[in-house]
Design an enzyme around this catalytic site. Structure first.
Site, short mmCIF file in Angstrom:
data_model
loop_
_atom_site.label_atom_id
_atom_site.label_comp_id
_atom_site.label_asym_id
_atom_site.label_seq_id
_atom_site.Cartn_x
_atom_site.Cartn_y
_atom_site.Cartn_z
N LEU A 1 0.80 -1.23 0.00
CA LEU A 1 0.00 0.00 0.00
C LEU A 1 0.82 1.28 0.00
O LEU A 1 0.28 2.35 -0.24
CB LEU A 1 -0.98 0.01 1.19
CG LEU A 1 -1.95 -1.19 1.26
CD1 LEU A 1 -2.86 -1.06 2.46
CD2 LEU A 1 -2.78 -1.29 -0.02
N CYS B 1 17.03 -8.90 -26.99
CA CYS B 1 15.85 -9.42 -26.30
C CYS B 1 16.22 -9.55 -24.82
O CYS B 1 17.36 -9.31 -24.43
CB CYS B 1 15.38 -10.75 -26.90
SG CYS B 1 16.25 -12.21 -26.31
N CYS C 1 29.00 -27.30 1.47
CA CYS C 1 29.78 -27.53 2.69
C CYS C 1 29.91 -26.26 3.52
O CYS C 1 30.07 -26.31 4.73
CB CYS C 1 31.14 -28.13 2.36
SG CYS C 1 31.93 -27.41 0.93
#
Lengths: 608, 339
Positions: A59, A160, A175
């Protein structure tokens, strides 16, 4: 409206607007603003798609939504609000994913242009391909914090969306996560994995127990001795963490003792790991620092206070119980999905990450900070979205006037550059990459893998994760042999076979296509003995995405983007950014705007 | 100026402003929350500025306008309902403005700027003026100076727009990100983790009043050299402000032909007056200055809204002192005038 008021625009533009049909993909921060601008300008026909619903945290910028709309469809509410600005406009709202058979190439072809206001890479890739296939212009937008950009994608004339491979993903070796964390993010990733092990979808690659196969620990006599012991003592390590936790009825003390006591002691026994590192300190449930201490004076938000170990353990216990109850209430076999906005899920990760951080002497973080990193939150403000959406609609006007060549990319910078520019346009369109594996006339890409190990199931994942396909079909070039089919079940029986077993070898070519995306690419296999999984290669010098693009990590620089894909709707779905420029020094950068493909931050957990 | 009055944010505020607090920090949000803003002129640009400022979560916003809503306003003014043509622009905008963020107190003032005493303008932390004549702008700017309050103004004509800021003597903090190597273990030679450290630097910027910026001396070599950049935006702004002063209105889309002639004549006069190269201010840029184009209002309103946020939060360097949006090249830039 404006377009229909004689004298504002020239006749050509007025007419072009009056006859236009626009598709807006995304009704978030930028989408709301674009929709408003289009409606006010008098664009007569607009379709808008968004699968998301409205959240309170939207909002502060998604101004077409108010508190009473929380939980409702963004597309629908955006449409209703925008119609009040100009009731004569025709808006069609789709509360839906744009990645769906309902929106095929013919659907896209009915529009004059598409305006993207998306927040994730998978959807951006998809719309990119749909617009290339339909040969209609795409205006691509994004913001992160103060920064943003607008660019035109037009088949054959510009790059693109996929012409430049994205920067390599930030990756953490398995690890590091399991044995030797050194930064808060390592602990946060571990905590999210633990959540999934205990309550979520179990993923063998998200193991949280000590990794005895750590090459650094190799030849560690102590560890191997202890490992044998462990096996004899009931094989705690081999049993699934979920099954074990379930047997103990998710008893917080027992879980704590195993995760933050026994497992740490086990790691300590892998002595090679600690020769050059500060060894971790196991914790005991009953003797935690911070017990009985009064809460220190704190001036920020409650969430910005860093908890003591004692508090972490309390929260760990409470959230474990709450999550267990939630899991119990679900049908057998169902699982929880981690969500930063679910209180217990967020509490759990905060507590576990901090307890682990304490053990490894890593700085602790507040719940507020961990939420940013674990939930990959990209800060977002109304003004940057307004500016980018305004520029996008002005670019749309250029395009409708036929001024394609003038539609260069524009960057909104967080601070002015050395020339005082805040919005920096490129001088010319950026030409397509002739080697692009998406928009080249004959797209081609190499897949490096070990044919003796990679299974067809892995290959399918490579096409989905690496080539961003939704439902790939693959045929061996020249032979017509179907190795992968998008028809459910058709090639499943081969899933576990290796590529070698089905007769593929170094240099074999596959024709891979995705029907929905109307996209076909030739994939050449390259035998690499050392490759553990797979890797795409277009240009040997450019790093390409590898497998297991995990959830994004480290949102701290604001350059991150939520993990794409279906699970992404649970990630931070309201950030709008793909690319930003970052001035580390805060000084104006003495170089021209450079398109920086930020590696959407998806950490990769390599198996080592 | 704007004091952070030490009141904590409520849970509702923390939730609603979460994404921006993560950008500019809690202290900034508290400063924003205690600031009072006056927005003059409820055209499409005023509506954009109002939206951005109300969403940011200031204490209060007053919308000041004595004009009536016209049909042409509706092409960019989304706060006024389309069935309220003929009513006061500020008053008709109230309902939607309040709905943007019920935590902000939004009021309307329908008097003309001339009818309001100097003391009125001094009650706001920031005054943001649009659509006024130069004389009115200078009056309000000087009142703000006396009170050491912040003054911004701006306009959008067609697709072109500008902003001016006089933040007087402005102190702010700027966040600077540094990378530093951290040693973890006692003998951690193999790999030092790199950590980013953010530090806040206090800075100060001194501003000049609008009349200085608008009467910049183009005979001076340092200003003259700016002509090499080839951007005529400053002069376009001057021409359009003069048009407004002289005709008491903006160029009218319905009188596009005759108004274009006036604009071109005023352009020629200005070129002569300031001894500018012929053709420096092209005819083309003066054809896109009719009405208010929604996209341009969003762009300029976004910049002005962000500058108001920077001014009240005293965070990040604000623009000093003019911003221009040139739609021909789609470039937005900042230049300092009058110093």
């Amino acid at each position: 409206m404006v377009a229909r008021v004689a004298g504002v625009f020239d006749e050509k533009l007025t007419e072009a607007i009056a006859n236009s049909k626009i598709l807006v993909v995304g009704a978030g921060g930028i989408g709301c603003e674009i929709l408003k601008n289009l409606v006010l300008t008098g664009f007569p026909y607009i379709e808008i798609i968004d699968l998301d619903t409205i959240d309170v945290s939207n909002l502060n910028r998604q101004f077409l939504f108010h508190k009473e709309h929380v939980g409702k469809s963004k597309a629908q509410v955006a449409k209703d609000s925008a119609l009040s600005f100009n009731p004569s406009v025709n808006i069609i709202a789709h509360h839906d994913s744009v990645i769906s058979n309902d929106y095929g190439v013919n659907y896209f072809k009915q529009f004059n242009m598409v305006m993207n206001a998306l927040d994730n890479r998978v959807a951006r890739n998809h719309v990119n391909r749909m617009c290339l296939a339909a040969n209609i212009p795409l205006i691509e937008t994004g913001t992160a914090g103060y920064a943003g950009q607008v660019e035109l994608i037009q088949k054959g004339q510009t790059q693109c969306y996929e012409c430049q491979p994205k920067a390599p993903q930030k990756s953490f070796p398995g690890c590091t996560i399991r044995n030797t964390p050194s930064e808060p993010i390592h602990c946060i990733v571990w905590a999210k994995h633990l959540f999934n092990q205990l309550f979520g979808e179990e993923d063998p690659d998200q193991d949280v127990s000590p990794d005895t196969a750590d090459p650094e620990a190799a030849g560690d006599a102590g560890a191997s001795a202890l490992r044998t012991e462990g096996t004899e003592a009931g094989n705690v390590e081999r049993k699934s963490t979920r099954a074990w936790a379930s047997e103990t009825n998710y008893d917080p003390e027992k879980l704590f003792s195993k995760l933050f006591g026994d497992d740490i002691r086990y790691l300590l026994s892998m002595e090679n790991l600690w020769k050059k590192r500060r060894p971790p300190t196991p914790l005991t449930w009953n003797n935690l620092p911070g017990k009985g201490n009064p809460t220190a004076q704190h001036s920020g938000l409650p969430d910005q206070r860093v908890w003591s170990m004692h508090e972490c353990a309390q929260v760990f216990g409470d959230s474990c119980k709450a999550l267990q109850a939630d899991l119990k209430n679900r049908p057998e076999g169902d699982h929880l999905v981690w969500d930063k906005d679910e209180k217990s899920a967020m509490d759990f990760v905060t507590a576990c990450a901090n307890i682990r951080a304490h053990i490894f002497n890593i700085p602790l973080k507040s719940r507020f900070e961990i939420k940013s990193m674990a939930g990959n939150i990209i800060p977002a403000i109304a003004t940057a979205n307004a500016i980018v959406a305004g520029l996008a609609v002005l670019r749309a006007q250029n395009l409708l006037k036929g001024e394609t060549r003038a539609c260069t990319s524009v960057y909104l910078r967080p601070k002015v550059n050395h020339r005082g520019q805040l919005f920096v346009p490129e001088k010319t369109l950026t030409a397509p990459n002739p080697k692009c594996y998406v928009c080249a006339s004959k797209p081609e890409v190499a897949l490096a893998c070990n044919l003796k190990q990679l299974t067809l199931k892995d290959l399918n994942a490579a096409f989905k994760d690496g080539l961003n396909m939704q439902a790939p079909d693959a045929v061996v070039e020249g032979k017509g042999l179907v190795v992968l089919s998008s028809e459910p079940g058709e090639t499943d029986h081969n899933n576990e076979k290796t590529l070698e077993e089905i007769g593929l070898n170094d240099g074999s070519a596959l024709v891979v296509d995705d029907f929905l995306q109307n996209y076909e690419v030739r994939v050449i296999l390259q035998q690499k003995d050392e490759e553990k999984s797979w890797r795409l290669v277009t240009d040997p010098d450019i790093p390409m995405p590898g497998p297991k693009e995990e959830k994004p990590a480290n949102g701290s620089n604001g350059a991150d983007e939520p993990k794409p894909g279906p699970s992404c709707s649970k990630e931070d779905s309201d950030s709008d950014m793909e690319i930003i420029e970052e001035d580390d020094t805060g000084e104006p950068a003495p170089k021209p705007p450079k398109r920086r493909k930020v590696g959407m931050n998806n950490e990769i957990v390599d198996l080592c | 100026m704007v004091e952070n009055n030490g009141v904590e944010l409520s849970e509702a505020e923390a939730e609603q402003y979460d994404r921006q607090i993560r950008l500019w920090g809690l202290e900034s949000q508290k400063r924003i929350r205690s600031s009072k803003v006056l927005i003059i002129g409820l055209s499409g640009l005023g509506a954009e500025i109002a939206k951005n400022i109300i969403l940011s979560g200031v204490k209060s916003v007053c919308l000041l306008d004595n004009e009536k809503l016209k049909e042409t306003d509706l092409h960019s003014q989304f706060l006024a309902p389309s069935d309220k043509i003929g009513e006061n622009r500020a008053e008709t905008s109230l309902q939607r403005a309040r709905a943007l963020n019920p935590m902000v107190e939004v009021t309307a003032e329908t008097k003309a700027v001339e009818a309001l005493p100097d003391s009125y303008f001094g009650t706001f932390d920031v005054v943001c003026a649009t659509g006024l004549k130069q004389e009115q702008l200078e009056r309000i700017n000087n009142i703000c100076r006396d009170k050491t309050n912040k003054f911004l103004c701006g306009d959008v004509w067609g697709m072109f727009g500008y902003m001016f800021a006089d933040l007087f003597d402005h102190e702010y903090s700027e966040e600077i990100v540094q990378h530093k190597a951290v040693k973890r273990g006692p003998d951690d030679s193999e790999k030092n983790a790199r950590e980013t450290v953010t530090i806040n630097v206090k800075r100060r910027a001194i501003y000049v009043p609008l009349q200085n910026a608008l009467s910049a001396d183009w005979t001076k070599p340092e200003l003259r050299s700016r002509l090499r950049r080839g951007d005529p935006s400053y002069f376009v702004m001057k021409i359009l402000l003069r048009f407004r002063d002289e005709y008491n209105r903006n160029p009218d889309p319905a009188k596009r032909k005759s108004d274009t002639e006036i604009l071109l004549r005023m352009r020629d006069e200005l070129v002569k007056e300031l001894n500018l190269p012929v053709g420096f201010v092209s005819d083309a840029i003066l054809t896109d200055v009719f009405g208010i184009v929604a996209g341009a209002a969003a762009v300029v309103g976004g910049v002005i809204g962000q500058e108001v946020v920077k001014a009240v939060s005293q965070r990040e360097p604000p623009h000093n002192n003019m911003f221009f949006f040139n739609p021909v090249k789609c470039v937005g830039f900042v230049e300092l005038y009058g110093q």
